[in-house]
Design a protein around this motif. Sequence first.
Motif, PDB file in Angstrom:
ATOM      1  N   PRO A  78     -18.217   2.060   4.126  1.00  0.00           N
ATOM      2  CA  PRO A  78     -18.165   1.253   2.901  1.00  0.00           C
ATOM      3  C   PRO A  78     -16.760   1.339   2.289  1.00  0.00           C
ATOM      4  CG  PRO A  78     -20.015   2.787   2.869  1.00  0.00           C
ATOM      5  CD  PRO A  78     -19.195   3.131   4.069  1.00  0.00           C
ATOM      6  N   HIS A  79     -16.349   0.263   1.626  1.00  0.00           N
ATOM      7  CA  HIS A  79     -14.966   0.182   1.126  1.00  0.00           C
ATOM      8  C   HIS A  79     -14.565   1.376   0.264  1.00  0.00           C
ATOM      9  CE1 HIS A  79     -11.222  -1.673  -0.022  1.00  0.00           C
ATOM     10  NE2 HIS A  79     -11.512  -1.423  -1.287  1.00  0.00           N
ATOM     11  N   ASP A  80     -15.477   1.781  -0.657  1.00  0.00           N
ATOM     12  CA  ASP A  80     -15.099   2.874  -1.572  1.00  0.00           C
ATOM     13  C   ASP A  80     -14.897   4.196  -0.817  1.00  0.00           C
ATOM     14  OD1 ASP A  80     -17.836   2.723  -1.069  1.00  0.00           O
ATOM     15  OD2 ASP A  80     -18.365   3.802  -2.905  1.00  0.00           O
ATOM     16  N   ILE A  81     -15.671   4.410   0.224  1.00  0.00           N
ATOM     17  CA  ILE A  81     -15.513   5.650   1.016  1.00  0.00           C
ATOM     18  C   ILE A  81     -14.191   5.591   1.795  1.00  0.00           C
ATOM     19  CG2 ILE A  81     -16.515   7.100   2.854  1.00  0.00           C
ATOM     20  CD1 ILE A  81     -18.909   6.951   1.325  1.00  0.00           C
ATOM     21  N   LEU A  82     -13.906   4.415   2.361  1.00  0.00           N
ATOM     22  CA  LEU A  82     -12.645   4.229   3.100  1.00  0.00           C
ATOM     23  C   LEU A  82     -11.457   4.521   2.189  1.00  0.00           C
ATOM     24  CD1 LEU A  82     -11.526   3.255   5.839  1.00  0.00           C
ATOM     25  CD2 LEU A  82     -11.495   0.943   4.915  1.00  0.00           C
ATOM     26  N   VAL A  83     -11.505   4.006   0.975  1.00  0.00           N
ATOM     27  CA  VAL A  83     -10.413   4.219   0.012  1.00  0.00           C
ATOM     28  C   VAL A  83     -10.286   5.718  -0.294  1.00  0.00           C
ATOM     29  CG1 VAL A  83      -9.678   3.793  -2.384  1.00  0.00           C
ATOM     30  CG2 VAL A  83     -10.536   1.907  -0.982  1.00  0.00           C
ATOM     31  N   GLU A  84     -11.418   6.363  -0.526  1.00  0.00           N
ATOM     32  CA  GLU A  84     -11.372   7.806  -0.863  1.00  0.00           C
ATOM     33  C   GLU A  84     -10.815   8.614   0.306  1.00  0.00           C
ATOM     34  OE1 GLU A  84     -12.079  11.760  -1.080  1.00  0.00           O
ATOM     35  OE2 GLU A  84     -13.811  10.798  -0.145  1.00  0.00           O
ATOM     36  N   TYR A  85     -11.254   8.294   1.530  1.00  0.00           N
ATOM     37  CA  TYR A  85     -10.736   9.013   2.705  1.00  0.00           C
ATOM     38  C   TYR A  85      -9.214   8.831   2.817  1.00  0.00           C
ATOM     39  CZ  TYR A  85     -15.393   9.926   4.749  1.00  0.00           C
ATOM     40  OH  TYR A  85     -16.667  10.368   5.007  1.00  0.00           O
ATOM     41  N   GLN A  86      -8.744   7.607   2.602  1.00  0.00           N
ATOM     42  CA  GLN A  86      -7.309   7.326   2.755  1.00  0.00           C
ATOM     43  C   GLN A  86      -6.475   8.054   1.709  1.00  0.00           C
ATOM     44  OE1 GLN A  86      -6.709   3.095   2.969  1.00  0.00           O
ATOM     45  NE2 GLN A  86      -7.746   2.929   4.937  1.00  0.00           N
ATOM     46  N   GLN A  87      -7.133   8.442   0.603  1.00  0.00           N
ATOM     47  CA  GLN A  87      -6.392   9.163  -0.440  1.00  0.00           C
ATOM     48  C   GLN A  87      -6.247  10.650  -0.112  1.00  0.00           C
ATOM     49  OE1 GLN A  87      -8.733   8.057  -3.815  1.00  0.00           O
ATOM     50  NE2 GLN A  87      -7.490   6.245  -4.264  1.00  0.00           N
ATOM     51  N   ARG A  88      -7.027  11.131   0.851  1.00  0.00           N
ATOM     52  CA  ARG A  88      -7.013  12.579   1.122  1.00  0.00           C
ATOM     53  C   ARG A  88      -5.643  13.092   1.584  1.00  0.00           C
ATOM     54  NH1 ARG A  88     -13.175  14.050   3.270  1.00  0.00           N
ATOM     55  NH2 ARG A  88     -14.155  13.209   1.400  1.00  0.00           N
ATOM     56  N   PRO A  89      -4.998  12.461   2.584  1.00  0.00           N
ATOM     57  CA  PRO A  89      -3.657  12.943   2.943  1.00  0.00           C
ATOM     58  C   PRO A  89      -2.694  12.889   1.752  1.00  0.00           C
ATOM     59  CG  PRO A  89      -4.502  11.498   4.668  1.00  0.00           C
ATOM     60  CD  PRO A  89      -5.452  11.388   3.502  1.00  0.00           C
ATOM     61  N   GLN A  90      -2.825  11.868   0.911  1.00  0.00           N
ATOM     62  CA  GLN A  90      -1.945  11.739  -0.264  1.00  0.00           C
ATOM     63  C   GLN A  90      -2.126  12.915  -1.212  1.00  0.00           C
ATOM     64  OE1 GLN A  90      -1.957   7.992  -2.295  1.00  0.00           O
ATOM     65  NE2 GLN A  90      -2.313   6.792  -0.464  1.00  0.00           N
ATOM     66  N   LEU A  91      -3.387  13.289  -1.428  1.00  0.00           N
ATOM     67  CA  LEU A  91      -3.679  14.391  -2.347  1.00  0.00           C
ATOM     68  C   LEU A  91      -3.097  15.695  -1.807  1.00  0.00           C
ATOM     69  CD1 LEU A  91      -5.173  15.484  -4.836  1.00  0.00           C
ATOM     70  CD2 LEU A  91      -7.217  15.723  -3.408  1.00  0.00           C
ATOM     71  N   LEU A  92      -3.306  15.933  -0.522  1.00  0.00           N
ATOM     72  CA  LEU A  92      -2.788  17.169   0.076  1.00  0.00           C
ATOM     73  C   LEU A  92      -1.257  17.211  -0.005  1.00  0.00           C
ATOM     74  CD1 LEU A  92      -2.957  19.769   1.658  1.00  0.00           C
ATOM     75  CD2 LEU A  92      -3.244  18.448   3.760  1.00  0.00           C
ATOM     76  N   ILE A  93      -0.615  16.115   0.336  1.00  0.00           N
ATOM     77  CA  ILE A  93       0.854  16.105   0.361  1.00  0.00           C
ATOM     78  C   ILE A  93       1.409  16.212  -1.052  1.00  0.00           C
ATOM     79  CG2 ILE A  93       2.854  14.655   0.961  1.00  0.00           C
ATOM     80  CD1 ILE A  93       1.030  13.741   3.410  1.00  0.00           C
TER      81      ILE A  93
END
Length: 320
Positions: free
Chosen positions: A290-305
């Motif tokens: 689902p779009h919202d899950i895809l968006v949240e997953y894509q934010q994970r590398p950003q959060l870590l970095i």
Amino acid sequence: MASILPASNKPMRSDQNTYVGKSFVHVKNPYLDAMDEDILYHLDLGTKTHNLPAMFGDVKFVCVGGSPNRMKAFALFMHQELRLPGSGEDIEDICAGTDRYCMYKVGPVLSISHGMGIPSMSIMLHELIKLLHHAQCCDVTIIRMGTSGGIGVAPGSVVITDTAVDSFFKPRFEQVILDNIVTRSTELDKELAEELFNCSREIPNFPTLIGHTMCTYDFYEGQGRLDGALCSFSREKKVDYLKRAYIAGVRNIEMESTVFAAMCRLCGLKAAVVCVTLLDRLECDQINLPHDILVEYQQRPQLLISNFIKQRLGLCDQTS
Ligand code: R2B
Ligand code: URA
């Protein structure tokens, strides 16, 4: 390459690229020195048209990712996380004169898109590395953030690459130069990978692992998918290949890490690759999140970095 530092304030040289205490980005091209001007065509920048040391000399972190929108979002996120003045909404694309790549600068952080696949990454990196060299940047850390297909790991997991491998599970990047194949090593900085992993452990509910990342020349047949316009192998062959990849230590598949690792290594840049997995390739081929899950997953590398950068800058109390 001759030094770009003025002779008067040149610190003592300890090896080819390190001046005592400082590690400069270097290029390995004897022809560059003789050029009167260097036009970084795909970035719409140049040594005569732009004051590169003034624009970029303070860059310490370079973050690259495939999608222009995601790299703009990352720049806005970093603006907020570093608590820089203003809303950041008016942030300018430094490469606005070209629609090939986008580039944003947020304090010491440069956020750049590289498009999809090895050739697009390679062109961007040639020009980015020359840019960092012309700008006299030192002690730069470069990180690719992206998406990937996992192998035997739950979707949403973040994989930090220890070694990028090719489709034969070998730690090498083969580049055709003239009519020769030149093989380059794809080892990444192990200490940096560990540092990122330690950072990930401070984020709650943040599944992260270190493993090999396989880099392919294609998303469909090249990654063993059964759902492309062409498919020349059986389901059994696909599963056998991905299982062999898993046994060889591969935990995710994407399309840029080998050339990224090889070029950064040769030019003295400490590099890392951090990719979230969108699916488990042992289970399926299609990305149907689902779009919202895809968006949240894509934010994970950003959060870590972002947390990693804040930690490096001594802003750990501000960790998200
Ligand atoms: C990951 O995702 C893209 C393909 O969808 C590609 O750029 C990559 O490496
Ligand atoms: N990117 C890839 O290259 N492969 C995937 O399966 C998902 C994202």
